[in-house]
Structures are given as structure tokens and as C-alpha cells.
Design an enzyme around this catalytic site. Structure first.
Site, PDB file in Angstrom:
ATOM      1  CB  CYS A   1       5.763   4.115  -1.575  1.00 11.76           C
ATOM      2  SG  CYS A   1       7.272   3.399  -1.280  1.00 11.76           S
TER       3      CYS A   1
ATOM      4  CG  HIS B   1       3.551  -0.235  -0.691  1.00  9.41           C
ATOM      5  ND1 HIS B   1       3.180   0.308  -1.591  1.00  9.41           N
ATOM      6  CD2 HIS B   1       4.606  -0.144  -0.461  1.00  9.41           C
ATOM      7  CE1 HIS B   1       3.991   0.958  -2.247  1.00  9.41           C
ATOM      8  NE2 HIS B   1       5.021   0.476  -1.608  1.00  9.41           N
TER       9      HIS B   1
END
Length: 520
Positions: free
Chosen positions: A360, A444
């Protein structure tokens, strides 16, 4: 209980932050689910950078997602209607019913400043009590569906400076007429004074909802504690509903930060011996505003994998894999890496062909260029240039639950980001790319996919020159279930379950005395 048209419930409050409210709430949820009770967790307002995306695309705190799993139900936005994601010491992004509605200062949100309206929202600063209607509506919807709702408070219910606009502790308990059990961490010391003082600082109406107490993290012989519990009952007129023993490595998803020091092993975990000849050492850069650090829990669950959080360049030297995790401040994290020499250490690693994984925000800063007029408002910023990626921050947040494949294995994950990545080269890797021993993705949770995690660790071991072999049978999902069962065991074996069930079904006991002085 299953025939009730409006479910009962209770609020689990705490004498302090990190007293164990999340653990106790999850444990009660798992224990009730074992009894055949249809139960749901609820937290009116959460402040956390550790969040999750539900199947309907709503962002909630990971603690509530974990509690939903403990309850054996699907998490929804109703379970955490207000989520605050700090961007600095003074402001947070406000996520309402799973969607971001803007940034707000702490002074505005807590009602000590002038008008501070969120764009596109009916919620304005200085009027946080407007949210009480939203959160009570969510709670009522859950009560219409479930036999019981176990609510988690935040911090302490005796925050006298914030009580006027409280929507997460006594505010929600008073609105629902729910009994409150206060959890205290005896490992910190002063638990009796904390129980008494927490109760005595509440108004008469709020005190009338404090049903009793629950001691958490006790070490030693419980019989030595019992005289104190009897004296506490004599002083307060309230029962203690259990003494939970201290347990290492429960490993539940945290809200507010790491339970360990930067140089401590993740989750206080005991590393199982490796299957192969070598261990694999993983260093996680503890970047500012780190989010979803639970991404590395699946690595720590692997036998022979040692995971540590680090903040110094020299601590990368013996790492076989460096993870640059998610962050709510990509540009700020990039500057921090450069200031501390970690950026140069990463560049040296990559030049030597040693593995790096960016997730991310960590993926974004590994790229060539960042254009940010949203998160940091820093404009054009050069990234580390380790991946052929250009990132532009969009005002709309991406919230998704992608499914795909990588390294020949199926992968599931979730996305929470404003940055939009344009991948200009390299090998495809999930939604990002790979160049040599550098991987980057927005996903994630991908490492929780067992086959993919094993394939990835084999690649890392080969690039690092380690004779590490992933265990063939590690199931992260099964390990998580075992940990949730341990929480249920704590409640079943060490709490007054009959008393807790009476509170859930019948509400607040009669005749609870008032303790002076009460609220100021």
C-alpha cells in the site's frame, strides 16, 4: 433468547486504553456463539489506522472485524459506524458508515472549536452529539437482527472533559440502557483504585449503569486477590465478574498501535523451529502513521520466520526481507525513511538483489514519482525509484476486496488507499509489479493466503540465499480460529458466565449505589 424481537446486550468499558476491552469483547462474542446465541460486536466510534474492508465495501476497524469473526458472523459497517483515522496529532479522517467524509481537527470533532463542517456531511465540528443518532440507529438495527450485541467502549468512560459529547462509552450505554462491565488491567497496577475512581467520577445516571468489574491480565494465585475483590464490592456495591489470567501471544488485531516495542518481536510470539536449515529474518520499517501492520502477522505465524519492527538503518543489515508497510502518510513516511538513512539502506539492498516488499503506502513510496494534493498536499515528490510506478492521489478512496492469483497461487486481499498507481513496467504482481527482488502491491492481507505466502517465502529465501523451507501445513485461518477459541476459553473458564448472561438478557441489576463525588 433467539425468540426476542429486540436483542439484549452490554457495554465492555475500560479503566484505560489497552485495558483489554477488545480481547474481552471478542472472548464474550466467541463464548456466546458457542452457546448458540446469535451475537454481534459493536463499537460506536473507533480511532485506529488498523482497518478492514467489509464485503459491501465499507471500511471499519480491524478489531471489530476480528470480533465479528469471533461471533462467527460477517462484519458490516453497522458494527463500527464511526472510524477516525489519524493523519497527525491534531486531525483525523472521519469515516462514517464505512465511507470517508473528510478531515476534521480534534478540537472541531470534540466540540471545543468553532464551525468545522465535514465536506458533504451533515456532521459539523462542535456537534459530535449529532452522531449519537447515527450510532444508536446502527445499534438498534443490530438488536433487531441479533439475540445480543456486545459493545466495546473506548479509552475510559470517566473522561470528564469529553463526557458531554460522548457517543462510545456511557453515551451509548445510556441510550440503549445497557449494563456496563468495566475492565481493568491489573498488570499495570492500581486496579482497585482505577475501578473505584472510574465509577466515582461518573454522574448518578451513568453510575446506575455500571454493573461491575472484570480484572484482566492477572498473574499468580487468585486466592490472594479475593479479599481485595470483596472489599471492592463492599465499597462500590458491585460484583467482579471474573479474573482473567495473563496470556502471552493472543495475537488479536490491535486498534491503536503495536503491543510491542519497535525492537520487539511481533505479537510477543514464540518462533517455532524452522522446517529447513535456516530461519528467515523479516524487518518491518516502523514508518510514521503505520497502518495495517497486521499484514505481517501471517509471516510471524510461519515456523522459522522471525519478524521485527525496526527504525534504524543498521537493523536492515541482517534482514532477509524488508517490508515497507502501509501508512496514512506516504510522503511523510518517505521523508522519514530518508532522514533516518533507511532509504539509502533500501537502495543498497536492492542493488545487491536482496528482497524488499512494499504494501500500500509502502508500495507507493517505492515508485518513481508521487503527485499528492490530497493526503499531504505536498504536490510533486520523487519516490525511491525502486519500481517503475507513478502514483497520483485521488480524492475518492479505493475500498475493495480483490481476488486474484500470483506466483501460481490464488490470493485474496483488501484495498484501502487514495493513491492510484500507474504501473509502467516490471512483472505483474497482484495489482502492482515486481522488478528483481522488489515487490509492490496495494493489497493488504494477501499474505494470509497460505499457498501464496509459502510461494512468496520460497522466492524470498532463494533471493536471500537462505536454506529456509516454508512449513507445508501452516494455516493462518486455522491459527486465527484457535486464538479466538482461546479468548472464548478465557471467558468460559475464568469469568462469571452466568452473571454475564444475566446482564445481557435482563439488563442492569437493581439497587446499585451512588459513589460520591460523581461527575464535576
Amino acid at each position: 433468547m433467539s425468540g426476542a424481537r429486540r436483542g439484549g446486550g452490554m457495554l465492555v468499558a475500560g479503566t484505560t486504553s489497552d485495558a483489554g476491552k477488545s480481547v474481552v469483547t471478542a472472548g464474550i462474542c466467541r463464548w456466546l456463539a458457542r452457546q448458540g446465541v446469535k451475537v454481534a460486536p459493536f463499537k460506536a466510534q473507533n480511532m485506529s489506522l488498523n482497518s478492514f474492508v467489509t464485503r459491501e465495501g465499507a471500511e471499519i476497524g480491524r478489531a471489530q472485524a476480528m470480533q465479528a469473526q469471533a461471533a462467527r458472523v460477517e462484519p458490516t459497517a453497522l458494527m463500527n459506524p464511526v472510524l477516525l483515522k489519524p493523519g497527525s496529532d491534531r486531525s483525523s479522517q472521519v469515516v462514517l458508515l464505512g465511507k470517508p467524509v473528510g478531515e476534521m481537527s480534534a478540537r472541531g470533532f470534540f466540540g471545543t472549536a468553532g464551525p468545522d463542517r465535514l465536506p458533504g456531511s451533515a456532521v459539523s465540528g462542535g456537534h459530535r452529539e449529532q452522531l449519537l443518532g447515527v450510532v444508536t440507529d446502527c445499534l438498534e438495527q443490530l438488536r433487531g437482527t441479533y439475540d445480543a450485541v456486545i459493545c466495546e467502549g473506548a479509552g475510559s468512560p470517566a473522561e470528564i472533559n469529553l463526557r458531554r459529547t460522548d457517543i462510545v462509552n456511557m453515551g451509548i450505554a445510556r441510550a440503549a440502557r445497557f449494563p456496563v462491565v468495566v475492565v481493568g488491567d491489573i498488570d499495570r497496577g492500581g486496579v482497585f483504585a482505577s475501578f473505584f475512581g472510574t465509577t466515582a467520577l461518573l454522574s448518578p445516571e451513568d453510575q446506575s449503569l455500571i454493573a461491575g468489574y472484570l480484572v484482566n491480565k492477572f498473574r499468580g494465585d487468585v486466592s490472594l486477590l479475593e479479599p481485595g475483590l470483596e472489599m471492592l464490592r463492599g465499597l462500590t456495591g458491585r460484583a467482579t465478574y471474573g479474573v482473567l489470567p495473563f496470556r502471552h501471544g493472543l495475537g488479536i488485531d490491535e486498534e491503536d498501535g503495536l503491543r510491542v516495542s519497535l525492537r520487539g518481536a511481533v505479537r510477543e510470539s514464540v518462533v517455532a523451529p524452522p522446517v529447513g536449515e535456516d530461519v528467515l529474518r523479516v524487518a518491518v520499517c516502523a514508518v510514521p502513521l503505520m497502518s495495517n501492520f497486521t499484514d505481517v502477522d501471517a509471516l510471524a505465524a510461519e515456523p522459522g520466520v522471525v519478524v521485527r519492527f525496526v527504525d534504524r538503518a543498521e537493523e536492515l543489515a541482517d534482514a532477509d526481507l524488508v517490508v515497507v508497510p502501509g501508512t496514512r502518510g506516504t510522503v511523510k513516511a518517505l521523508a522519514w525513511l530518508r532522514e533516518r538513512g533507511l532509504a539509502d539502506a533500501l537502495l543498497r539492498r536492492v542493488a545487491e538483489g536482496r528482497p524488499v516488499l512494499g504494501i500500500c503506502g509502502g508500495f507507493q513510496l517505492l515508485g518513481e514519482h508521487i503527485e499528492d494534493e490530497v493526503e499531504s498536499k505536498a504536490g510533486a515528490v520523487d519516490g525511491l525509484g525502486l519500481l517503475p510506478v507513478r502514483v497520483r492521489f485521488a480524492r475518492e478512496k479505493t475500498l475493495a476486496r480483490p481476488v486474484g492469483s500470483a506466483l501460481g497461487e490464488p490470493v485474496e486481499g483488501y484495498e484501502i488507499h487514495h493513491g492510484v498507481a500507474e504501473v509502467l513496467g516490471g512483472e505483474p504482481f497482484l495489482d502492482g509489479c515486481r522488478v528483481g527482488a522488489v515487490w509492490g502491491t496495494h493489497w493488504h492481507g494477501s499474505l494470509e493466503s497460505d499457498g501464496f505466502r509459502r510461494a512468496f517465502l520460497r522466492e524470498v529465501a532463494a533471493a536471500a540465499g537462505r536454506r529456509f523451507v516454508p512449513a507445508p501445513d501452516t494455516s493462518f485461518g486455522l491459527l486465527r480460529e484457535e486464538q479466538l477459541d482461546l479468548l472464548g476459553d478465557l471467558i468460559e473458564e475464568h469469568a462469571d458466565t452466568a452473571g454475564l448472561l444475566r446482564l445481557v438478557e435482563s439488563g442492569v441489576p437493581d439497587g446499585l449505589p451512588f459513589l460520591p463525588p460523581g461527575a464535576p
